[in-house]
Design a protein around this motif. Structure first.
Motif, short mmCIF file in Angstrom:
data_model
loop_
_atom_site.label_atom_id
_atom_site.label_comp_id
_atom_site.label_asym_id
_atom_site.label_seq_id
_atom_site.Cartn_x
_atom_site.Cartn_y
_atom_site.Cartn_z
N CYS A 1 -2.63 5.71 3.27
CA CYS A 1 -1.23 5.88 2.88
C CYS A 1 -1.07 7.02 1.87
O CYS A 1 -0.05 7.72 1.88
CB CYS A 1 -0.69 4.58 2.29
SG CYS A 1 -0.37 3.30 3.54
N SER A 2 -2.07 7.22 1.02
CA SER A 2 -2.02 8.35 0.10
C SER A 2 -2.05 9.66 0.87
O SER A 2 -1.35 10.62 0.53
CB SER A 2 -3.19 8.28 -0.88
OG SER A 2 -3.09 7.13 -1.71
N VAL B 1 0.83 -1.21 0.00
CA VAL B 1 0.00 0.00 0.00
C VAL B 1 0.86 1.26 0.00
O VAL B 1 0.36 2.36 -0.19
CB VAL B 1 -0.97 0.01 1.20
CG1 VAL B 1 -2.08 -1.01 1.00
CG2 VAL B 1 -0.23 -0.23 2.52
N THR C 1 1.96 5.29 -3.52
CA THR C 1 0.95 4.87 -2.55
C THR C 1 -0.27 4.30 -3.27
O THR C 1 -0.48 4.54 -4.46
CB THR C 1 0.50 6.05 -1.67
OG1 THR C 1 -0.03 7.09 -2.51
CG2 THR C 1 1.68 6.59 -0.88
N GLY C 2 -1.05 3.53 -2.51
CA GLY C 2 -2.28 2.97 -3.06
C GLY C 2 -2.01 2.04 -4.22
O GLY C 2 -1.10 1.21 -4.20
N ASP C 3 -2.81 2.19 -5.28
CA ASP C 3 -2.65 1.33 -6.46
C ASP C 3 -1.30 1.52 -7.14
O ASP C 3 -0.82 0.61 -7.83
CB ASP C 3 -3.77 1.63 -7.48
CG ASP C 3 -5.15 1.22 -6.96
OD1 ASP C 3 -5.21 0.38 -6.04
OD2 ASP C 3 -6.16 1.75 -7.47
N SER D 1 -5.07 2.04 1.57
CA SER D 1 -4.52 2.76 0.41
C SER D 1 -4.80 4.25 0.50
O SER D 1 -3.92 5.09 0.26
CB SER D 1 -5.08 2.18 -0.89
OG SER D 1 -4.67 0.84 -1.08
N HIS D 2 -6.05 4.58 0.84
CA HIS D 2 -6.41 5.99 0.99
C HIS D 2 -5.62 6.64 2.13
O HIS D 2 -5.18 7.79 2.02
CB HIS D 2 -7.91 6.13 1.23
CG HIS D 2 -8.73 5.83 0.01
ND1 HIS D 2 -10.09 5.62 0.06
CD2 HIS D 2 -8.38 5.72 -1.29
CE1 HIS D 2 -10.54 5.38 -1.16
NE2 HIS D 2 -9.52 5.43 -1.99
#
Length: 360
Positions: free
Chosen positions: A297-298, A123, A319-321, A294-295
Protein backbone atom coordinates in the motif's frame (compact mmCIF):
# COMPACT_ATOMS: atom_id res chain seq x y z
CA UNK A 1 -6.29 -26.48 -14.87
CA UNK A 2 -4.02 -25.07 -12.18
CA UNK A 3 -5.18 -25.92 -8.68
CA UNK A 4 -4.91 -22.84 -6.47
CA UNK A 5 -3.91 -23.00 -2.82
CA UNK A 6 -7.41 -21.94 -1.76
CA UNK A 7 -9.03 -24.66 -3.89
CA UNK A 8 -6.58 -27.25 -2.60
CA UNK A 9 -7.40 -26.36 1.00
CA UNK A 10 -11.11 -26.55 0.31
CA UNK A 11 -10.70 -29.97 -1.32
CA UNK A 12 -8.63 -31.23 1.61
CA UNK A 13 -11.21 -29.95 4.06
CA UNK A 14 -14.00 -31.67 2.14
CA UNK A 15 -12.15 -35.00 2.20
CA UNK A 16 -11.11 -34.90 5.84
CA UNK A 17 -13.86 -32.78 7.38
CA UNK A 18 -11.14 -30.54 8.80
CA UNK A 19 -12.68 -27.12 8.20
CA UNK A 20 -10.02 -25.36 10.36
CA UNK A 21 -7.55 -25.95 7.50
CA UNK A 22 -9.36 -23.14 5.69
CA UNK A 23 -7.96 -20.69 8.25
CA UNK A 24 -4.32 -21.61 7.76
CA UNK A 25 -2.64 -18.25 7.01
CA UNK A 26 -0.52 -17.87 3.91
CA UNK A 27 3.20 -17.31 4.29
CA UNK A 28 4.57 -13.93 3.26
CA UNK A 29 5.20 -13.89 -0.46
CA UNK A 30 2.73 -16.73 -1.18
CA UNK A 31 -0.49 -14.77 -1.58
CA UNK A 32 -2.72 -16.31 -4.25
CA UNK A 33 -6.23 -15.64 -5.54
CA UNK A 34 -6.23 -12.26 -3.80
CA UNK A 35 -9.48 -10.34 -3.89
CA UNK A 36 -10.41 -6.83 -2.83
CA UNK A 37 -14.00 -6.57 -1.62
CA UNK A 38 -15.44 -3.17 -2.46
CA UNK A 39 -17.87 -1.37 -0.18
CA UNK A 40 -19.66 0.05 -3.20
CA UNK A 41 -19.85 -0.15 -6.96
CA UNK A 42 -16.96 0.50 -9.32
CA UNK A 43 -18.23 4.08 -9.57
CA UNK A 44 -17.91 4.64 -5.81
CA UNK A 45 -14.81 6.13 -4.21
CA UNK A 46 -13.46 2.70 -3.15
CA UNK A 47 -14.27 1.39 -6.64
CA UNK A 48 -12.49 4.24 -8.40
CA UNK A 49 -9.43 3.77 -6.22
CA UNK A 50 -9.44 -0.01 -6.68
CA UNK A 51 -9.56 0.20 -10.47
CA UNK A 52 -6.75 2.74 -10.48
CA UNK A 53 -4.58 0.92 -7.93
CA UNK A 54 -5.24 -2.73 -8.77
CA UNK A 55 -2.29 -2.98 -11.16
CA UNK A 56 0.31 -1.33 -8.88
CA UNK A 57 -1.08 -3.20 -5.86
CA UNK A 58 -0.94 -6.59 -7.61
CA UNK A 59 2.64 -5.90 -8.66
CA UNK A 60 3.67 -4.73 -5.18
CA UNK A 61 2.11 -7.83 -3.60
CA UNK A 62 4.07 -10.04 -6.00
CA UNK A 63 0.97 -11.69 -7.46
CA UNK A 64 1.17 -13.90 -10.51
CA UNK A 65 -2.28 -12.78 -11.66
CA UNK A 66 -4.06 -9.43 -10.99
CA UNK A 67 -6.11 -9.28 -7.82
CA UNK A 68 -9.85 -9.69 -8.21
CA UNK A 69 -12.16 -6.73 -7.59
CA UNK A 70 -15.52 -7.69 -6.09
CA UNK A 71 -17.92 -4.71 -6.15
CA UNK A 72 -21.10 -4.42 -4.12
CA UNK A 73 -24.52 -3.23 -5.21
CA UNK A 74 -24.79 -0.95 -2.16
CA UNK A 75 -23.00 2.34 -1.72
CA UNK A 76 -22.48 2.37 2.06
CA UNK A 77 -20.40 -0.82 2.27
CA UNK A 78 -22.51 -2.47 4.98
CA UNK A 79 -23.24 -5.63 3.00
CA UNK A 80 -19.61 -6.03 1.93
CA UNK A 81 -18.41 -5.41 5.49
CA UNK A 82 -20.76 -8.07 6.86
CA UNK A 83 -19.42 -10.60 4.35
CA UNK A 84 -15.84 -9.58 5.05
CA UNK A 85 -16.17 -9.87 8.82
CA UNK A 86 -18.00 -13.20 8.69
CA UNK A 87 -16.23 -15.06 5.90
CA UNK A 88 -12.71 -13.72 5.36
CA UNK A 89 -9.89 -15.92 6.64
CA UNK A 90 -6.88 -14.04 8.06
CA UNK A 91 -4.60 -15.30 5.30
CA UNK A 92 -4.01 -12.03 3.48
CA UNK A 93 -5.97 -13.16 0.41
CA UNK A 94 -8.98 -10.93 1.12
CA UNK A 95 -9.02 -7.23 1.97
CA UNK A 96 -11.90 -4.77 2.20
CA UNK A 97 -12.02 -1.31 0.62
CA UNK A 98 -14.67 0.59 2.55
CA UNK A 99 -16.10 4.11 2.57
CA UNK A 100 -16.61 6.20 5.70
CA UNK A 101 -20.32 5.37 5.50
CA UNK A 102 -19.47 1.82 6.62
CA UNK A 103 -18.03 3.23 9.84
CA UNK A 104 -20.94 5.62 10.38
CA UNK A 105 -23.49 2.82 10.03
CA UNK A 106 -21.81 0.93 12.85
CA UNK A 107 -21.46 4.01 15.06
CA UNK A 108 -25.13 4.89 14.74
CA UNK A 109 -26.34 1.36 15.54
CA UNK A 110 -27.70 0.52 12.07
CA UNK A 111 -29.65 -2.75 12.42
CA UNK A 112 -28.00 -4.16 9.27
CA UNK A 113 -24.54 -4.07 10.85
CA UNK A 114 -23.08 -7.39 11.99
CA UNK A 115 -19.40 -6.42 11.91
CA UNK A 116 -16.96 -4.81 14.32
CA UNK A 117 -14.67 -2.50 12.38
CA UNK A 118 -12.65 -1.80 15.53
CA UNK A 119 -11.06 -5.25 15.08
CA UNK A 120 -9.90 -4.66 11.53
CA UNK A 121 -6.32 -3.82 10.58
CA UNK A 122 -6.07 -0.75 8.32
CA UNK A 123 -3.27 -0.66 5.76
CA UNK A 124 -4.39 2.43 3.81
CA UNK A 125 -6.67 5.37 4.65
CA UNK A 126 -7.68 8.26 2.39
CA UNK A 127 -8.93 11.12 4.54
CA UNK A 128 -10.59 14.33 3.48
CA UNK A 129 -12.03 17.47 5.04
CA UNK A 130 -15.54 18.77 5.63
CA UNK A 131 -16.67 22.37 5.80
CA UNK A 132 -19.91 23.53 7.42
CA UNK A 133 -21.49 26.58 5.81
CA UNK A 134 -24.41 28.50 7.29
CA UNK A 135 -26.23 31.78 7.10
CA UNK A 136 -24.19 34.51 8.74
CA UNK A 137 -26.86 35.42 11.29
CA UNK A 138 -26.53 31.93 12.74
CA UNK A 139 -23.02 32.52 13.97
CA UNK A 140 -22.08 36.22 13.94
CA UNK A 141 -23.56 36.66 17.41
CA UNK A 142 -23.24 33.04 18.49
CA UNK A 143 -22.24 33.83 22.07
CA UNK A 144 -25.32 35.94 22.70
CA UNK A 145 -27.53 33.30 21.10
CA UNK A 146 -26.29 30.59 23.45
CA UNK A 147 -28.10 32.13 26.44
CA UNK A 148 -31.47 31.83 24.74
CA UNK A 149 -31.18 29.35 21.91
CA UNK A 150 -34.43 27.66 22.87
CA UNK A 151 -36.23 30.79 21.69
CA UNK A 152 -34.36 31.08 18.39
CA UNK A 153 -35.39 29.69 15.06
CA UNK A 154 -34.02 26.19 14.34
CA UNK A 155 -31.34 25.61 11.70
CA UNK A 156 -32.39 23.61 8.62
CA UNK A 157 -29.41 21.46 7.67
CA UNK A 158 -29.26 19.74 4.26
CA UNK A 159 -28.42 16.04 4.69
CA UNK A 160 -28.31 13.03 2.39
CA UNK A 161 -30.13 11.00 5.04
CA UNK A 162 -30.21 10.79 8.82
CA UNK A 163 -27.06 8.92 9.78
CA UNK A 164 -25.19 10.04 6.68
CA UNK A 165 -21.89 11.95 6.68
CA UNK A 166 -23.76 15.15 7.57
CA UNK A 167 -24.21 13.70 11.06
CA UNK A 168 -20.84 15.39 11.60
CA UNK A 169 -22.47 18.81 11.10
CA UNK A 170 -25.70 17.83 12.86
CA UNK A 171 -23.80 16.98 16.03
CA UNK A 172 -21.33 19.85 15.65
CA UNK A 173 -24.04 22.50 15.37
CA UNK A 174 -25.80 20.94 18.35
CA UNK A 175 -22.58 21.12 20.39
CA UNK A 176 -22.34 24.82 19.50
CA UNK A 177 -25.75 25.36 21.06
CA UNK A 178 -27.82 25.60 17.89
CA UNK A 179 -30.91 23.52 17.15
CA UNK A 180 -30.50 21.89 13.74
CA UNK A 181 -33.24 20.09 11.85
CA UNK A 182 -31.99 17.60 9.21
CA UNK A 183 -33.63 18.07 5.82
CA UNK A 184 -33.04 14.78 3.93
CA UNK A 185 -32.67 14.18 0.21
CA UNK A 186 -29.56 16.22 -0.60
CA UNK A 187 -27.23 13.46 -1.76
CA UNK A 188 -25.37 15.77 -4.12
CA UNK A 189 -23.36 18.71 -2.72
CA UNK A 190 -24.30 20.87 -5.69
CA UNK A 191 -28.00 20.43 -4.91
CA UNK A 192 -27.37 21.29 -1.26
CA UNK A 193 -25.52 24.47 -2.24
CA UNK A 194 -28.35 25.39 -4.61
CA UNK A 195 -30.83 24.95 -1.76
CA UNK A 196 -28.65 27.24 0.37
CA UNK A 197 -28.71 29.85 -2.41
CA UNK A 198 -32.49 29.58 -2.67
CA UNK A 199 -33.03 29.74 1.10
CA UNK A 200 -34.56 26.27 1.27
CA UNK A 201 -32.00 25.29 3.92
CA UNK A 202 -29.91 27.31 6.37
CA UNK A 203 -26.75 25.19 6.51
CA UNK A 204 -24.84 22.62 4.45
CA UNK A 205 -21.80 20.38 4.89
CA UNK A 206 -19.50 19.93 1.91
CA UNK A 207 -16.35 17.93 1.17
CA UNK A 208 -13.95 18.75 -1.68
CA UNK A 209 -14.21 15.33 -3.33
CA UNK A 210 -18.01 15.61 -3.65
CA UNK A 211 -17.83 18.93 -5.51
CA UNK A 212 -17.77 19.49 -9.26
CA UNK A 213 -15.47 22.53 -8.85
CA UNK A 214 -12.62 23.52 -6.51
CA UNK A 215 -13.50 24.19 -2.87
CA UNK A 216 -11.85 27.62 -3.03
CA UNK A 217 -14.19 28.56 -5.87
CA UNK A 218 -17.23 27.40 -3.89
CA UNK A 219 -16.19 29.39 -0.81
CA UNK A 220 -15.50 32.50 -2.89
CA UNK A 221 -18.98 32.39 -4.44
CA UNK A 222 -21.23 31.63 -1.49
CA UNK A 223 -24.65 33.27 -1.46
CA UNK A 224 -24.88 36.63 0.26
CA UNK A 225 -25.33 36.33 3.99
CA UNK A 226 -23.64 32.92 4.31
CA UNK A 227 -20.19 31.92 5.48
CA UNK A 228 -18.13 28.88 6.45
CA UNK A 229 -18.34 28.58 10.23
CA UNK A 230 -15.92 25.69 10.85
CA UNK A 231 -14.15 22.75 9.27
CA UNK A 232 -12.86 19.35 10.30
CA UNK A 233 -9.99 17.42 8.77
CA UNK A 234 -7.20 19.15 6.84
CA UNK A 235 -7.50 22.29 4.72
CA UNK A 236 -3.79 22.88 4.11
CA UNK A 237 -4.04 22.35 0.36
CA UNK A 238 -6.61 25.14 -0.09
CA UNK A 239 -6.59 28.89 0.43
CA UNK A 240 -9.39 28.78 3.02
CA UNK A 241 -7.17 30.03 5.82
CA UNK A 242 -9.82 32.14 7.53
CA UNK A 243 -12.13 29.25 8.45
CA UNK A 244 -11.78 28.17 12.08
CA UNK A 245 -11.39 24.51 12.94
CA UNK A 246 -14.24 23.19 15.10
CA UNK A 247 -12.23 23.48 18.32
CA UNK A 248 -11.64 27.19 17.70
CA UNK A 249 -15.30 27.81 16.87
CA UNK A 250 -16.38 26.03 20.05
CA UNK A 251 -13.98 27.92 22.29
CA UNK A 252 -15.08 31.24 20.78
CA UNK A 253 -18.68 30.36 21.60
CA UNK A 254 -18.24 28.65 24.96
CA UNK A 255 -14.99 30.12 26.34
CA UNK A 256 -13.88 26.62 27.30
CA UNK A 257 -12.70 23.50 25.49
CA UNK A 258 -15.32 20.88 24.64
CA UNK A 259 -15.55 17.80 26.82
CA UNK A 260 -17.86 14.98 27.80
CA UNK A 261 -19.13 11.73 26.22
CA UNK A 262 -21.20 13.42 23.52
CA UNK A 263 -18.21 15.46 22.35
CA UNK A 264 -16.10 12.28 22.22
CA UNK A 265 -18.87 10.65 20.21
CA UNK A 266 -18.79 13.59 17.80
CA UNK A 267 -15.01 13.17 17.43
CA UNK A 268 -15.53 9.57 16.28
CA UNK A 269 -18.36 10.55 13.92
CA UNK A 270 -16.30 13.42 12.52
CA UNK A 271 -13.33 11.10 11.90
CA UNK A 272 -15.62 8.64 10.12
CA UNK A 273 -17.16 11.40 8.00
CA UNK A 274 -13.66 12.56 7.08
CA UNK A 275 -12.71 9.04 5.94
CA UNK A 276 -13.16 8.92 2.18
CA UNK A 277 -12.07 5.28 2.04
CA UNK A 278 -9.87 2.73 3.79
CA UNK A 279 -8.39 -0.69 3.05
CA UNK A 280 -8.42 -3.16 5.91
CA UNK A 281 -7.41 -6.75 6.65
CA UNK A 282 -9.24 -9.16 8.98
CA UNK A 283 -8.44 -9.54 12.64
CA UNK A 284 -5.71 -12.12 13.43
CA UNK A 285 -3.91 -11.58 10.13
CA UNK A 286 -0.26 -12.62 10.81
CA UNK A 287 2.26 -9.78 11.23
CA UNK A 288 4.29 -10.82 8.20
CA UNK A 289 1.18 -10.66 6.00
CA UNK A 290 0.25 -7.26 7.44
CA UNK A 291 3.76 -6.05 6.68
CA UNK A 292 3.50 -7.34 3.12
CA UNK A 293 0.22 -5.47 2.56
CA UNK A 294 1.55 -2.36 4.32
CA UNK A 295 4.60 -2.21 2.08
CA UNK A 296 2.41 -2.79 -0.98
CA UNK A 297 0.00 0.00 0.00
CA UNK A 298 2.94 2.34 0.62
CA UNK A 299 4.15 1.60 -2.90
CA UNK A 300 0.66 2.25 -4.25
CA UNK A 301 0.51 5.53 -2.35
CA UNK A 302 3.67 6.63 -4.17
CA UNK A 303 2.32 5.65 -7.60
CA UNK A 304 2.06 8.67 -9.90
CA UNK A 305 -1.48 7.86 -11.05
CA UNK A 306 -2.74 7.34 -7.51
CA UNK A 307 -1.05 10.55 -6.37
CA UNK A 308 -2.76 12.54 -9.14
CA UNK A 309 -6.11 11.02 -8.21
CA UNK A 310 -5.70 11.76 -4.50
CA UNK A 311 -4.51 15.33 -5.16
CA UNK A 312 -7.44 15.95 -7.49
CA UNK A 313 -9.89 14.96 -4.76
CA UNK A 314 -7.92 16.58 -1.90
CA UNK A 315 -7.34 13.21 -0.22
CA UNK A 316 -4.57 12.69 2.31
CA UNK A 317 -3.21 9.16 1.97
CA UNK A 318 -1.87 7.36 5.04
CA UNK A 319 -0.37 3.92 4.44
CA UNK A 320 1.16 1.14 6.49
CA UNK A 321 1.67 1.95 10.16
CA UNK A 322 0.52 5.52 9.53
CA UNK A 323 -2.98 4.29 8.63
CA UNK A 324 -3.79 2.78 12.04
CA UNK A 325 -4.25 6.08 13.95
CA UNK A 326 -6.79 7.32 11.40
CA UNK A 327 -9.10 4.35 11.87
CA UNK A 328 -8.60 4.28 15.65
CA UNK A 329 -10.05 7.81 15.86
CA UNK A 330 -13.37 6.42 14.65
CA UNK A 331 -13.64 3.98 17.58
CA UNK A 332 -15.34 5.69 20.57
CA UNK A 333 -15.32 4.38 24.10
CA UNK A 334 -18.46 2.86 25.60
CA UNK A 335 -19.61 6.08 27.27
CA UNK A 336 -19.38 8.00 24.00
CA UNK A 337 -21.19 5.24 22.11
CA UNK A 338 -24.04 5.23 24.62
CA UNK A 339 -24.27 9.03 24.52
CA UNK A 340 -24.56 8.97 20.72
CA UNK A 341 -27.17 6.21 20.69
CA UNK A 342 -29.22 7.96 23.40
CA UNK A 343 -29.06 11.28 21.51
CA UNK A 344 -30.22 9.60 18.30
CA UNK A 345 -33.02 7.73 20.10
CA UNK A 346 -34.33 11.01 21.50
CA UNK A 347 -34.04 13.03 18.31
CA UNK A 348 -34.87 10.71 15.40
CA UNK A 349 -38.62 10.72 16.23
CA UNK A 350 -38.48 14.52 16.51
CA UNK A 351 -36.67 14.88 13.17
CA UNK A 352 -39.28 12.73 11.45
CA UNK A 353 -41.84 15.27 12.63
CA UNK A 354 -39.70 18.18 11.46
CA UNK A 355 -38.79 19.27 14.98
CA UNK A 356 -35.44 20.71 16.00
CA UNK A 357 -32.70 18.80 17.80
CA UNK A 358 -33.10 18.35 21.52
CA UNK A 359 -29.92 18.69 23.52
CA UNK A 360 -28.81 16.11 26.06
Amino acid sequence: MRLTRRAALKGLAALTGAAPFLNIPARAGTLTDVQLLLGGTLASTPGQFAELASGPLSHALGLETPLELTPDIGQDGVRAANLFDANSAPDGNTALALPGATLLASLTGDSRVHYDFGRWIPVLVASTTTVVIARAELHKTLRSRLTGFFHDHPVRLAVSHIGGPELNALMGLSLLGLRPIPVPGYVDSSNALTALHEGTVDAVQISPYTLDRPLDDVLANLPEGTSAIYYTGDLTDTHATTIPIFMEAYQQARHRPPEGPFYHAWQAVSAAADTAMAIALPMLTPPEIIMQWSHACSAVGADAGVRRWSDLHHFKLATGDNAAPFLSRTVPDLGATLALRRWLAVNIPRWREGQETRHI
